[in-house]
Every structure is written in structure tokens, then in C-alpha cells.
Design a protein around this motif. Structure first.
Motif, PDB file in Angstrom:
ATOM      1  N   HIS A  45      33.768  41.199  38.382  1.00 65.33           N
ATOM      2  CA  HIS A  45      34.237  40.895  39.731  1.00 65.33           C
ATOM      3  C   HIS A  45      35.551  40.117  39.689  1.00 65.33           C
ATOM      4  CE1 HIS A  45      33.373  36.568  39.654  1.00 65.33           C
ATOM      5  NE2 HIS A  45      32.229  36.851  39.040  1.00 65.33           N
ATOM      6  N   HIS A 116      37.511  44.515  39.288  1.00 62.48           N
ATOM      7  CA  HIS A 116      38.198  44.380  40.564  1.00 62.48           C
ATOM      8  C   HIS A 116      39.062  43.131  40.542  1.00 62.48           C
ATOM      9  CE1 HIS A 116      38.377  42.485  44.636  1.00 62.48           C
ATOM     10  NE2 HIS A 116      38.905  43.657  44.906  1.00 62.48           N
ATOM     11  N   SER A 117      40.331  43.267  40.912  1.00 66.97           N
ATOM     12  CA  SER A 117      41.247  42.128  41.034  1.00 66.97           C
ATOM     13  C   SER A 117      41.287  41.334  39.724  1.00 66.97           C
ATOM     14  CB  SER A 117      40.828  41.257  42.222  1.00 66.97           C
ATOM     15  OG  SER A 117      41.806  40.311  42.536  1.00 66.97           O
ATOM     16  N   CYS A 142      40.453  48.292  39.810  1.00 65.87           N
ATOM     17  CA  CYS A 142      40.438  48.293  41.272  1.00 65.87           C
ATOM     18  C   CYS A 142      41.277  47.147  41.823  1.00 65.87           C
ATOM     19  CB  CYS A 142      39.010  48.131  41.797  1.00 65.87           C
ATOM     20  SG  CYS A 142      37.825  49.369  41.247  1.00 65.87           S
ATOM     21  N   SER A 143      42.266  47.466  42.625  1.00 59.46           N
ATOM     22  CA  SER A 143      43.006  46.449  43.396  1.00 59.46           C
ATOM     23  C   SER A 143      43.444  45.286  42.523  1.00 59.46           C
ATOM     24  CB  SER A 143      42.126  45.933  44.545  1.00 59.46           C
ATOM     25  OG  SER A 143      41.610  46.992  45.299  1.00 59.46           O
ATOM     26  N   THR A 144      44.284  45.562  41.559  1.00 58.07           N
ATOM     27  CA  THR A 144      44.670  44.532  40.601  1.00 58.07           C
ATOM     28  C   THR A 144      46.152  44.621  40.289  1.00 58.07           C
ATOM     29  OG1 THR A 144      43.988  43.503  38.516  1.00 58.07           O
ATOM     30  CG2 THR A 144      44.134  45.900  38.535  1.00 58.07           C
ATOM     31  N   THR A 280      38.219  46.614  47.640  1.00 61.66           N
ATOM     32  CA  THR A 280      37.871  48.037  47.594  1.00 61.66           C
ATOM     33  C   THR A 280      36.399  48.332  47.293  1.00 61.66           C
ATOM     34  OG1 THR A 280      38.955  47.978  45.418  1.00 61.66           O
ATOM     35  CG2 THR A 280      40.136  49.067  47.202  1.00 61.66           C
ATOM     36  N   VAL A 288      34.647  54.087  45.403  1.00 56.28           N
ATOM     37  CA  VAL A 288      34.602  53.401  44.111  1.00 56.28           C
ATOM     38  C   VAL A 288      33.408  53.886  43.298  1.00 56.28           C
ATOM     39  CG1 VAL A 288      34.328  51.164  42.985  1.00 56.28           C
ATOM     40  CG2 VAL A 288      35.851  51.390  44.958  1.00 56.28           C
TER      41      VAL A 288
END
Length: 313
Positions: A45, A116-117, A142-144, A280, A288
Motif C-alpha cells: 500500500h 500503489h503510490s 499504480c499511481s506512483t 486507483t 486494477v
């Protein structure tokens, strides 16, 4: 048999709970869902989140999907204890991931790894590590981003430049407690981290997770992310790597995803989610989860493993 509860709204119950011990002695809370011996995924996470952030993916993949899903709390988050002032760094993220992989997977076992991130930054930071190379069959980011997180952030509606960068750094690194979840705090969180069409239920779920993050860990990691520069390590991600990002992401705008894809040695391309913000896996769980399932089917299923063995003989 897995004790995972599949119905939405019911608590997720892991098959196993483990403790991974990192290189500096830090202890990390690890949860395993789904049947033992099934194709595995390891999910990391992001900043201010916890294992709860992956609830939708756990339900779909470890429930009806029949996969084994490993999630863990990053140090200072969730049920992983805080560490001393010097214990927050990208090297620590990489150390922690290696410890989780060694604890939750069998020697030589390969899995899909997703982050993610800050979890994606964990994957990039660990790319050259022996433990990562031993266990990573494929990666989903994801989204990083890899650098210039504060300078590129669009959280503050201002013209790009030193003033916006300085003010953004102050906002993201604020030491004030987040306090209880209120209508105002949910509105602010939605604006900063989620797309405009995100449902109130998902905003509320995200707020509960973020507001539960201890202030000390939130501030310590904000300082690390503010100085982040791991772009050279992206080139060490030699395994097949897919990237997902939302077009309405204010925290890590699409410029980061595109730069990552351009630097990857084995890119599987970028999936742009229209109208989706930074969160996301929570905002667009179906997209995802589908990408994760695709990666497992392609790179971790018994057929894929058998073909890999034949190629090395």
C-alpha cells in the motif's frame, strides 16, 4: 480452506498472519489470504494507508479468484510499529519488501508484486535487490512516481514554480493531526486524492483508512517522499511491468507514469483510467483487479512456470 469472508461489508479474515523482520529489526505485520499453494500476489500500500486499502482486490482475487494474496502494513502504518527517526527511507522500504517476500513466499517462489503510490516506489527501490529478483515474476505500479513528487503535484491550484512547490511541501508535510472524519475532511481528501466522480461510500472508506494513519509516520514519510529520486532504479526493473494511473490524479499526475513507462526495460504499457484520481485500487477496483489477474495468469500460473522452467533447461 481459506477463512476469507467474501461478502462486501463483512470483515476480511486472513488465512494466516505473519511477522516479517526487516534488516534493521523492524517488525512488519503481514496477512495472507486465499488457499496455500495457489498462485501468489504481494501487494504494497501507499503513504497513509494500510492493508485495508487492498480489500476489494483481496475479496475478488483470494475469494472467488482462488489466488493467494499477501498484504502487509508499511512500517509505521496499520499494525506495523513505528521506528526511530532514522528508520524512514527508500532503502528501508526495499529492506521491508525483501523481508516480507522471504517470510510469506517459499524459496524461489515467484509472484506478481504490486504497489500503489509509496508501494510502487517500494517496488522501484527494491528492483535491484536479490530478494526481489528471486520472487518477482511481474510488477504492477499504480499511481506512483520516481522523483519531483512535490514539484509536479497539482494539489494546490497554482502556477508551477517555487512558490507552489514550497506550499505543497508544507501542506503534505503538515504536522497537525488529521482529527476525526468529517464532511469537510472528506471533501478535502476527495479533492486532493480522488476523482470528481468517486462515490461517497468510497470517499468515506478512504477517509477512514487515511485518518487512522499515525501522525508521526505520516510526517516522517512525507519528508522522504518530498526528496524522492529513484529514477535510476526504475531501469533495474527487469521483469514485465505494467503501469496504471488516473487522468485526474493530482498527487502523482500522469507525467510520472509516462516517465516510468519510458524508463522501464520491459514495459507492458500504461493504462490510463479516465476521471480517476490517485487512489486507483480503491476508486477503480475492477480495473486494477483485472490487471492483476491478467499478470498472474500470464506470469505465475502453473503453465507459465512450466514454460519458464523449459526455457532455462
Amino acid at each position: 480452506m481459506s477463512r476469507l469472508m467474501r461478502a462486501v461489508g463483512e470483515p476480511l479474515v486472513p488465512s494466516r498472519e505473519l511477522t516479517a523482520v526487516s534488516a534493521d529489526g523492524s517488525r512488519l505485520h503481514v496477512e495472507v489470504y486465499g488457499p496455500g499453494g495457489a498462485p501468489a500476489l504481494v501487494l504494497a500500500h501507499g503513504w497513509t494507508c494500510s492493508t485495508l486499502f487492498w480489500s476489494a482486490q483481496i475479496r475478488e482475487l483470494a475469494g472467488a479468484g482462488g489466488y493467494r494474496v499477501v498484504v502487509y502494513d508499511q512500517r509505521g502504518h496499520g499494525r506495523s510499529p513505528a521506528v526511530g527517526p532514522g528508520g524512514y527511507s527508500t532503502d528501508a522500504l526495499a529492506d521491508d519488501l525483501e523481508a516480507v517476500l522471504a517470510t510469506a513466499l517459499a524459496p524461489g517462489e515467484r509472484a506478481v508484486l504490486a504497489g500503489h503510490s509509496m508501494g510502487g516506489m517500494t517496488m522501484m527501490a527494491a528492483a535491484g535487490r536479490p530478494g526481489f529478483r528471486e520472487h518477482a515474476a511481474a510488477v504492477l505500479l499504480c499511481s506512483t512516481g520516481g522523483s519531483r513528487l512535490v514539484a509536479e503535484s497539482l494539489v494546490l491550484p497554482m502556477r508551477a514554480g517555487r512558490l507552489r512547490t514550497r506550499m505543497t511541501r508544507a501542506v503534505l508535510g503538515a504536522r497537525a493531526p488529521l482529527g476525526p472524519v468529517t464532511a469537510l475532511s472528506k471533501a478535502l481528501l476527495k479533492y486532493a486524492t480522488m476523482g470528481p466522480g468517486t462515490s461517497p461510500e468510497r470517499v468515506a472508506e478512504c477517509a477512514r483508512i487515511v485518518h487512522a494513519c499515525p501522525r508521526a509516520a505520516r510526517v516522517a514519510w512525507s519528508q522522504v517522499l518530498g526528496e524522492l529520486d529513484i529514477v535510476p532504479r526504475i531501469r533495474e526493473l527487469g521483469v514485465p511491468t505494467a503501469v496504471i494511473a488516473g487522468t485526474a490524479d493530482r498527487l502523482t499526475p500522469l507525467v510520472h507514469a509516462r516517465e516510468i513507462v519510458a524508463a522501464l526495460p520491459h514495459s507492458l504499457g500504461l493504462t490510463e483510467l479516465t476521471g480517476v484520481g490517485h487512489m486507483t485500487p480503491l476508486e477503480a477496483p475492477e480495473a486494477v483487479t483485472a490487471k492483476l489477474r491478467e499478470l498472474v495468469t500470464t506470469y505465475v500460473t502453473p503453465t507459465a512456470r512450466d514454460e519458464e522452467k523449459e526455457q532455462t533447461v
